[in-house]
Enzyme design. Structure first.
Site, PDB file in Angstrom:
ATOM      1  CB  SER A   1     -25.658  12.651 -65.894  1.00  0.00           C
ATOM      2  OG  SER A   1     -26.956  13.107 -66.243  1.00  0.00           O
TER       3      SER A   1
ATOM      4  CE1 TYR B   1     -27.674   7.683 -65.259  1.00  0.00           C
ATOM      5  CE2 TYR B   1     -28.296   9.989 -65.077  1.00  0.00           C
ATOM      6  CZ  TYR B   1     -27.628   8.976 -65.735  1.00  0.00           C
ATOM      7  OH  TYR B   1     -26.890   9.265 -66.864  1.00  0.00           O
TER       8      TYR B   1
ATOM      9  CE  LYS C   1     -24.081   8.531 -64.894  1.00  0.00           C
ATOM     10  NZ  LYS C   1     -22.900   8.010 -65.612  1.00  0.00           N
TER      11      LYS C   1
END
Length: 224
Positions: free
Chosen positions: A123, A136, A140
């Protein structure tokens, strides 16, 4: 070609499965829920290493091998670290990072036989973090490091591509508090367009490596 896709029941994973079939290849889906489409699949919780490995082996044996793996499965738990329950925070890392590692580990014996390809999905938040996205971003950032390390480790044996997508119009944002949903100005990408870049990477001949792909809306706020 037999292409295994995690998260293939929705979002980028589903778009990739559809793009793979349009190429005349065989899409093999792993997801926590069964896809609504016609794809061959095995349900598995990628937070559980045993389930992830079982799903990969079952689909690979059923298909007679693997030519590619796309790790598109991903979840999030928005909020300040102190406000996100520890179990929820850790599950994001288990699915996004450890699940990716489990799938790749189980797939490697098959991919080495075919000199196949791996496409991981990180991401833009794996390069530039934002507040209230610590789980998150941690997961990532880990996918970025894992993929770059594998590109070195597997060179000459298995192709490795790191996909770094920005925001897409998927169900990923459903159910979030309004402050964590992209606004109308975000101009999110169609996952079908991003899926075409995955197919491009998978289509390259052995020895020709697309190492990294950044695909994001022109108005993406988390890039560069």
């Amino acid at each position: 070609m037999n292409i295994l896709i995690t998260g293939g029941a929705s979002g980028l994973g589903l778009a990739t499965a559809e793009a793979v079939e349009k190429e005349g290849w065989r899409a093999l889906v792993v997801d926590v829920r069964a896809p609504d489409q016609r794809f061959e699949h095995v349900t598995a919780d990628l937070a559980d290493r045993g389930e992830a490995e079982r799903a990969v082996r079952e689909l690979a044996e059923r298909a007679g091998g693997l030519d590619g793996v796309v790790t598109a499965a991903g979840i999030d738990a928005c909020g300040r670290m102190e406000d996100v329950p520890a179990d929820d925070w850790e599950r994001v890392v288990k699915v996004n990072l450890l699940g990716t590692a489990s799938v790749i580990r189980a797939a490697l014996p098959y991919l080495k036989q075919t000199r196949g390809r791996i496409v991981t999905c990180a991401s833009t938040l794996g390069l530039r973090p934002l507040s209230d996205a610590s789980a998150y971003s941690a997961s990532k950032f880990g996918v970025v490091g894992l993929t770059r390390a594998l590109a070195v480790e597997l060179r000459g044996e298995v192709g490795v591509t790191l996909l770094i997508p920005g925001g897409m119009r998927t169900s990923f944002f459903d159910g979030r508090p309004e402050q964590y949903k992209p606004g109308p100005e975000a101009g999110l990408n169609d996952p079908a367009d991003v899926a075409q870049t995955v197919v491009f990477a998978l289509r390259q001949p052995a020895g020709c490596e697309v190492r990294e792909l950044v695909v994001c809306p022109s108005t993406e706020t988390s890039w560069p």
